[in-house]
Design a protein around this motif. Structure first.
Motif, PDB file in Angstrom:
ATOM      1  N   PRO A   1     -11.968  40.465 -26.878  1.00  0.00           N
ATOM      2  CA  PRO A   1     -10.765  40.050 -26.676  1.00  0.00           C
ATOM      3  C   PRO A   1      -9.877  40.817 -25.533  1.00  0.00           C
ATOM      4  CG  PRO A   1     -10.905  40.705 -28.936  1.00  0.00           C
ATOM      5  CD  PRO A   1     -11.982  41.235 -28.477  1.00  0.00           C
ATOM      6  N   PHE A   2     -10.379  42.082 -25.449  1.00  0.00           N
ATOM      7  CA  PHE A   2      -9.821  42.750 -24.161  1.00  0.00           C
ATOM      8  C   PHE A   2     -10.234  42.364 -23.000  1.00  0.00           C
ATOM      9  CE2 PHE A   2      -8.587  45.836 -27.351  1.00  0.00           C
ATOM     10  CZ  PHE A   2      -7.541  46.204 -27.112  1.00  0.00           C
ATOM     11  N   VAL A   3     -11.713  42.169 -22.870  1.00  0.00           N
ATOM     12  CA  VAL A   3     -12.393  41.532 -21.609  1.00  0.00           C
ATOM     13  C   VAL A   3     -11.980  40.037 -21.467  1.00  0.00           C
ATOM     14  CG1 VAL A   3     -14.378  41.086 -20.617  1.00  0.00           C
ATOM     15  CG2 VAL A   3     -14.129  43.104 -21.982  1.00  0.00           C
ATOM     16  N   PHE A   4     -11.795  39.321 -22.508  1.00  0.00           N
ATOM     17  CA  PHE A   4     -11.424  37.855 -22.171  1.00  0.00           C
ATOM     18  C   PHE A   4     -10.014  37.986 -21.874  1.00  0.00           C
ATOM     19  CE2 PHE A   4      -9.524  34.177 -23.773  1.00  0.00           C
ATOM     20  CZ  PHE A   4     -10.223  33.081 -23.490  1.00  0.00           C
ATOM     21  N   GLY A   5      -9.024  38.775 -22.361  1.00  0.00           N
ATOM     22  CA  GLY A   5      -7.687  38.688 -22.029  1.00  0.00           C
ATOM     23  C   GLY A   5      -7.318  39.164 -20.618  1.00  0.00           C
ATOM     24  N   ALA A   6      -8.279  40.240 -20.275  1.00  0.00           N
ATOM     25  CA  ALA A   6      -8.108  40.597 -18.707  1.00  0.00           C
ATOM     26  C   ALA A   6      -8.481  39.626 -17.751  1.00  0.00           C
ATOM     27  CB  ALA A   6      -9.061  41.950 -18.599  1.00  0.00           C
ATOM     28  N   SER A   7      -9.832  38.941 -18.077  1.00  0.00           N
ATOM     29  CA  SER A   7     -10.125  37.900 -17.134  1.00  0.00           C
ATOM     30  C   SER A   7      -9.223  36.649 -17.015  1.00  0.00           C
ATOM     31  CB  SER A   7     -11.479  37.172 -17.764  1.00  0.00           C
ATOM     32  OG  SER A   7     -12.425  38.305 -18.073  1.00  0.00           O
ATOM     33  N   VAL A   8      -8.446  36.253 -18.067  1.00  0.00           N
ATOM     34  CA  VAL A   8      -7.618  35.361 -18.171  1.00  0.00           C
ATOM     35  C   VAL A   8      -6.282  35.724 -17.307  1.00  0.00           C
ATOM     36  CG1 VAL A   8      -5.631  34.045 -19.558  1.00  0.00           C
ATOM     37  CG2 VAL A   8      -8.232  34.191 -20.409  1.00  0.00           C
ATOM     38  N   ALA A   9      -6.070  37.092 -17.305  1.00  0.00           N
ATOM     39  CA  ALA A   9      -4.780  37.447 -16.633  1.00  0.00           C
ATOM     40  C   ALA A   9      -5.011  37.343 -15.119  1.00  0.00           C
ATOM     41  CB  ALA A   9      -4.574  38.949 -17.261  1.00  0.00           C
ATOM     42  N   MET A  10      -6.291  37.760 -14.617  1.00  0.00           N
ATOM     43  CA  MET A  10      -6.691  37.657 -13.369  1.00  0.00           C
ATOM     44  C   MET A  10      -6.707  36.390 -12.883  1.00  0.00           C
ATOM     45  SD  MET A  10      -9.748  40.624 -13.409  1.00  0.00           S
ATOM     46  CE  MET A  10     -10.321  40.417 -11.596  1.00  0.00           C
ATOM     47  N   ALA A  11      -7.096  35.359 -13.746  1.00  0.00           N
ATOM     48  CA  ALA A  11      -7.053  34.101 -13.400  1.00  0.00           C
ATOM     49  C   ALA A  11      -5.521  33.574 -13.176  1.00  0.00           C
ATOM     50  CB  ALA A  11      -7.906  32.918 -14.675  1.00  0.00           C
ATOM     51  N   LEU A  12      -4.720  33.943 -14.103  1.00  0.00           N
ATOM     52  CA  LEU A  12      -3.353  33.447 -13.838  1.00  0.00           C
ATOM     53  C   LEU A  12      -2.663  34.053 -12.806  1.00  0.00           C
ATOM     54  CD1 LEU A  12      -2.119  33.730 -17.626  1.00  0.00           C
ATOM     55  CD2 LEU A  12      -2.768  31.865 -16.426  1.00  0.00           C
ATOM     56  N   ALA A  13      -3.046  35.041 -12.515  1.00  0.00           N
ATOM     57  CA  ALA A  13      -2.552  36.094 -11.113  1.00  0.00           C
ATOM     58  C   ALA A  13      -2.730  35.054  -9.887  1.00  0.00           C
ATOM     59  CB  ALA A  13      -3.054  37.332 -11.081  1.00  0.00           C
TER      60      ALA A  13
END
Length: 253
Positions: free
Chosen positions: A140-152
């Motif tokens: 969940p942490f790795v997934f959330g970090a990847s999505v956050a980078m995409a949103l950025a």
């Protein structure tokens, strides 16, 4: 990660004296290597039995069967595509600021963004690592970090200003710090064999270092075809692919 950020700050400061910049970085590299050798003496390997290693054996060490070790394959793929997207944008930061956002002297702003990035990376690392250990969860942490980078990466795509770039850099750095801290732990749990941990960690490192080479090359192709604005949707797609490539991993929660 800190070295990459600090390096960009120093490089920006030496933009008008790039020859001096190359000399400074070369001297630093040699100096640190000499200090490492001087203060980390090696141990004798005379009593260690070493199997004979041929060229084909050496080449085969870089191959990990994705069918036998699917978790390793998915972890490698996730990091490879995410880091490629990250390097596609960050690797062209100077030119994006200059030609896309319209900053006359981007080298004056890069140190500021470097500082913002450094703070974000540190926060993402020191917060996500302990939380991941506490909850015993990695994906969940790795997934959330990847999505956050995409949103950025959406921010400068629709808000191409110096402020928009700063907002993107802060979120991207936070997600990147979060990603690397927890993904490193995840990687250590999907290594194929206890007999080859060192080699397999080296292969995993290729997924982090190779994008620094192929990312800017891919960026050049995208820019030639679609302009700088094309970098962001491509990098967003790669970041999301990196996020969803984590979920097929079964041996880690």
């Amino acid at each position: 990660m800190t070295g990459a950020v600090v390096g960009s700050i120093v490089a920006a400061a030496l933009t008008d004296s790039y020859r001096v910049g190359y000399m400074v970085f070369a001297a630093l590299a040699v100096g640190v290597l000499l200090l490492f050798v001087a203060f980390n003496p090696d141990h004798s390997s005379r009593e260690i039995h070493i199997d004979k290693l041929g060229w084909m054996d050496f080449v085969r060490t870089f191959w990990v069967n994705p069918i036998k070790h699917p978790d390793f394959f998915w972890a490698f793929t996730a990091r490879l595509v995410l880091f490629t997207g990250y390097n596609m944008v960050i690797g062209y930061q100077f030119y994006v600021l200059s030609d896309y956002i319209g900053i006359e002297r981007p080298q004056d702003f890069i140190p500021l963004f470097g500082f913002i990035g450094l703070v974000g990376i540190i926060l993402g690392t020191v917060v996500s690592g302990p939380l991941s250990d506490r909850f015993g969860r990695r994906k969940p942490f790795v997934f959330g970090a990847s999505v956050a980078m995409a949103l950025a990466l959406f921010v400068p795509w629709f808000w191409p200003t110096i402020v928009g770039w700063g907002v993107m850099f802060a979120i991207l750095a936070l997600g990147f710090g979060m990603y690397v801290a927890v993904d490193t732990a995840l990687m250590s749990q999907v290594l194929p064999s206890a007999k080859s941990f060192g080699k397999d960690l080296g292969v995993i490192n290729i997924a982090a270092s190779l994008p620094a080479t192929i990312g800017p090359v891919a960026s050049g192709i995208v820019i030639a075809m679609f302009g700088y604005v094309g970098l962001f949707p491509v990098a967003i797609v790669l970041s999301l692919l990196g996020a969803f490539a984590i979920w097929p991993i079964k041996s880690v929660r």
